[in-house]
Scaffold this motif. Structure first.
Motif, short mmCIF file in Angstrom:
data_model
loop_
_atom_site.label_atom_id
_atom_site.label_comp_id
_atom_site.label_asym_id
_atom_site.label_seq_id
_atom_site.Cartn_x
_atom_site.Cartn_y
_atom_site.Cartn_z
N GLY A 129 -6.23 5.99 -13.90
CA GLY A 129 -7.04 7.36 -13.30
C GLY A 129 -6.99 7.57 -11.99
N TYR A 130 -6.12 7.14 -11.49
CA TYR A 130 -5.75 7.18 -9.75
C TYR A 130 -4.44 7.75 -9.83
CZ TYR A 130 -9.75 3.99 -9.55
OH TYR A 130 -10.94 3.52 -9.42
N GLU A 131 -4.25 8.82 -8.65
CA GLU A 131 -2.91 8.85 -8.05
C GLU A 131 -2.54 8.07 -6.89
OE1 GLU A 131 -0.82 12.69 -5.40
OE2 GLU A 131 -2.68 12.91 -6.30
N VAL A 132 -1.16 7.60 -6.95
CA VAL A 132 -0.73 6.57 -6.07
C VAL A 132 -0.44 7.30 -4.83
CG1 VAL A 132 0.73 4.70 -5.53
CG2 VAL A 132 -0.09 4.82 -7.72
N ILE A 133 -1.21 7.35 -3.77
CA ILE A 133 -0.87 8.01 -2.40
C ILE A 133 0.14 7.38 -1.68
CG2 ILE A 133 -1.94 9.17 -0.45
CD1 ILE A 133 -2.84 10.43 -2.81
N PHE A 168 -2.72 -0.75 -1.68
CA PHE A 168 -2.60 0.35 -2.40
C PHE A 168 -3.80 1.38 -1.79
CE2 PHE A 168 -0.60 -2.93 -4.94
CZ PHE A 168 0.06 -2.54 -5.63
N ILE A 169 -3.12 2.56 -1.61
CA ILE A 169 -4.01 3.80 -1.19
C ILE A 169 -4.05 4.73 -2.45
CG2 ILE A 169 -4.47 5.72 0.30
CD1 ILE A 169 -2.46 2.64 1.40
N LEU A 170 -5.03 4.64 -3.45
CA LEU A 170 -5.26 5.33 -4.42
C LEU A 170 -6.25 6.78 -4.50
CD1 LEU A 170 -5.39 2.18 -6.72
CD2 LEU A 170 -3.49 3.41 -5.91
N GLN A 171 -6.03 7.54 -4.98
CA GLN A 171 -7.32 8.66 -5.04
C GLN A 171 -7.59 8.91 -6.55
OE1 GLN A 171 -5.89 12.60 -3.21
NE2 GLN A 171 -8.01 12.91 -2.65
N LYS A 172 -8.93 9.06 -6.64
CA LYS A 172 -9.23 9.29 -8.07
C LYS A 172 -8.86 10.64 -8.53
CE LYS A 172 -13.83 9.55 -10.32
NZ LYS A 172 -15.36 9.78 -10.61
N TYR A 192 -11.06 8.10 -2.55
CA TYR A 192 -10.10 7.08 -2.31
C TYR A 192 -10.55 5.67 -2.69
CZ TYR A 192 -7.55 10.62 -0.05
OH TYR A 192 -7.05 12.02 0.59
N LEU A 193 -9.67 4.84 -3.38
CA LEU A 193 -9.67 3.22 -3.43
C LEU A 193 -8.79 2.80 -2.61
CD1 LEU A 193 -10.82 0.52 -4.49
CD2 LEU A 193 -9.89 1.35 -6.79
N CYS A 194 -9.08 1.91 -1.55
CA CYS A 194 -8.05 1.42 -0.81
C CYS A 194 -8.15 -0.15 -1.00
CB CYS A 194 -8.25 1.68 0.59
SG CYS A 194 -7.78 3.52 1.08
N LEU A 195 -7.23 -0.88 -1.43
CA LEU A 195 -7.13 -2.26 -1.73
C LEU A 195 -5.83 -2.95 -1.55
CD1 LEU A 195 -5.71 -3.00 -4.83
CD2 LEU A 195 -7.48 -1.55 -5.48
N THR A 196 -6.16 -4.33 -1.36
CA THR A 196 -4.89 -5.04 -0.95
C THR A 196 -4.79 -6.01 -2.41
OG1 THR A 196 -5.96 -6.81 -0.08
CG2 THR A 196 -4.88 -5.11 1.54
N GLU A 197 -3.64 -6.33 -2.91
CA GLU A 197 -3.58 -7.05 -4.31
C GLU A 197 -2.21 -7.82 -4.18
OE1 GLU A 197 -4.84 -8.19 -6.82
OE2 GLU A 197 -3.63 -7.77 -8.72
N SER A 236 -5.60 5.88 7.66
CA SER A 236 -4.87 6.74 8.37
C SER A 236 -4.49 7.92 7.18
CB SER A 236 -3.66 6.59 9.35
OG SER A 236 -2.47 6.02 8.89
N MET A 237 -4.01 7.34 5.87
CA MET A 237 -3.56 8.06 5.06
C MET A 237 -4.45 9.05 4.05
SD MET A 237 -0.82 5.00 3.74
CE MET A 237 0.51 4.40 4.86
N LEU A 238 -5.88 8.68 4.58
CA LEU A 238 -6.89 9.17 3.84
C LEU A 238 -7.04 10.54 4.43
CD1 LEU A 238 -9.45 6.46 3.19
CD2 LEU A 238 -7.28 6.84 2.23
N ASP A 239 -6.39 11.75 4.17
CA ASP A 239 -6.42 13.09 5.00
C ASP A 239 -7.56 13.93 4.74
OD1 ASP A 239 -3.69 12.30 5.69
OD2 ASP A 239 -2.70 13.23 4.22
N ASP A 240 -8.14 14.00 3.76
CA ASP A 240 -9.30 15.00 3.77
C ASP A 240 -10.83 14.43 3.25
OD1 ASP A 240 -8.62 13.79 0.98
OD2 ASP A 240 -8.27 15.50 0.03
N LEU A 241 -11.10 13.28 3.94
CA LEU A 241 -12.35 12.67 3.88
C LEU A 241 -13.50 13.72 4.47
CD1 LEU A 241 -11.90 8.85 4.59
CD2 LEU A 241 -12.73 10.01 2.45
N PRO A 242 -14.57 13.72 4.15
CA PRO A 242 -15.67 14.54 4.95
C PRO A 242 -15.77 13.65 6.29
CG PRO A 242 -16.71 13.12 3.19
CD PRO A 242 -15.27 13.03 2.88
N THR A 243 -16.52 14.48 7.22
CA THR A 243 -16.55 14.23 8.43
C THR A 243 -17.62 12.90 8.71
OG1 THR A 243 -18.24 15.59 8.84
CG2 THR A 243 -16.23 16.28 9.54
N GLN A 244 -18.45 12.59 7.53
CA GLN A 244 -19.47 11.63 7.54
C GLN A 244 -19.20 10.80 6.31
OE1 GLN A 244 -23.11 13.69 8.92
NE2 GLN A 244 -23.07 12.30 10.79
N PRO A 245 -18.14 10.37 5.97
CA PRO A 245 -17.96 9.60 4.59
C PRO A 245 -18.88 8.45 4.52
CG PRO A 245 -16.23 9.07 6.04
CD PRO A 245 -16.95 10.08 6.84
#
Length: 249
Positions: free
Chosen positions: A178-182, A243-247, A136-141, A29-38
């Motif tokens: 090289g990521y922004e932490v969203i 972690f929700i990260l954006q390139k 986006y890179l979404c992961l658990t660590e 839900s935190m990925l705001d600007d994905l294309p409609t068919q990601p």
């Protein structure tokens, strides 16, 4: 080649690590600007409970799910078909440290409970090429939730994953890679117990008499029991952070 017992121990389980559908949906839900068919790549997908949930959550997405263990991929294919999303999920048997995809192939990478296998920094750096600009890179660590862990918890993690560090330190690593932490958020304790440890302990009890005298299997069982015991006593000190990260760039 004989299947390592760590895989056998986790076969047939709903998850191969802590997590929940609720946490998967919250992160997505935190990925705001994905294309409609990601295009999404699920790295180290295991049996793919989160893969199927992503497909349910994002009806237009196509997901490539990667794991090194074919029985997990077979389980995923069956559960995806049962959920009616099988036509949008492709499984690929491959190692996460040698992913066979061209640069800029995906809008999002997903990695619940798997990046530790290659290392947090190493995964962030090596996987970044797969993302399209702004992807986006979404992961658990695994992360410390305290600056002063108890000796028992510190000894356990030093044995299994000495690279574990705090959430602020991981945020800094992500920025430098090289990521922004969203956003970040901790997984609740319940997803460790109900969704992971309880099924694992039951699986161990079923397997124990069948592997008596197998040193590798007995060592894996002993370690799993130690892991659950440490978490029972020290769950406030560590856990998984999403972690929700954006390139960038």
């Amino acid at each position: 080649m004989e299947t390592p017992f760590i895989f056998t121990m986790h076969e047939g389980l709903p998850r191969q690590g802590p997590g929940s559908n609720e946490c998967t949906r919250k992160a997505f839900s935190m990925l705001d600007d994905l294309p409609t068919q990601p295009e999404i790549l699920d790295i180290g997908c295991g049996a793919g409970m989160q893969t199927v949930e992503l497909a349910r959550t994002c009806s237009g997405c196509r997901i490539t799910a990667v794991d090194v263990h074919q029985p997990f991929l077979d389980d995923l294919a069956r559960s995806a078909a049962s959920a009616g999303v099988g036509e949008r999920i492709t499984t690929v048997r491959a190692s996460m440290d040698d992913l066979p995809f061209p640069d800029a192939s995906f809008d999002a990478l997903w990695a619940e409970g798997s990046i530790f296998i290659v290392g947090f920094r190493e995964g962030l750096v090596s996987w970044r090429r797969l993302l399209r600009p702004g992807g986006y890179l979404c992961l658990t660590e695994a992360a410390w939730f305290t600056e002063n862990p108890s000796p028992e918890a510190a000894a356990f993690w030093n044995d299994c994953y000495p690279a574990i560090t705090t959430v602020p330190a991981n945020r800094a690593i992500a920025e430098s890679a090289g990521y922004e932490v969203i956003a970040t958020f901790p997984l609740p304790k319940s997803v460790w117990w109900e969704n992971y440890y309880v099924p694992v302990l039951k699986r161990i009890e079923d397997l124990r008499p069948k592997v008596a005298g197998n040193p590798e299997a007995e060592a894996q069982i002993e370690f799993a029991e130690r892991e659950t015991a440490v978490y029972r006593e020290h769950a406030d000190e560590y856990g998984y952070e999403f972690f929700i990260l954006q390139k960038k760039g």
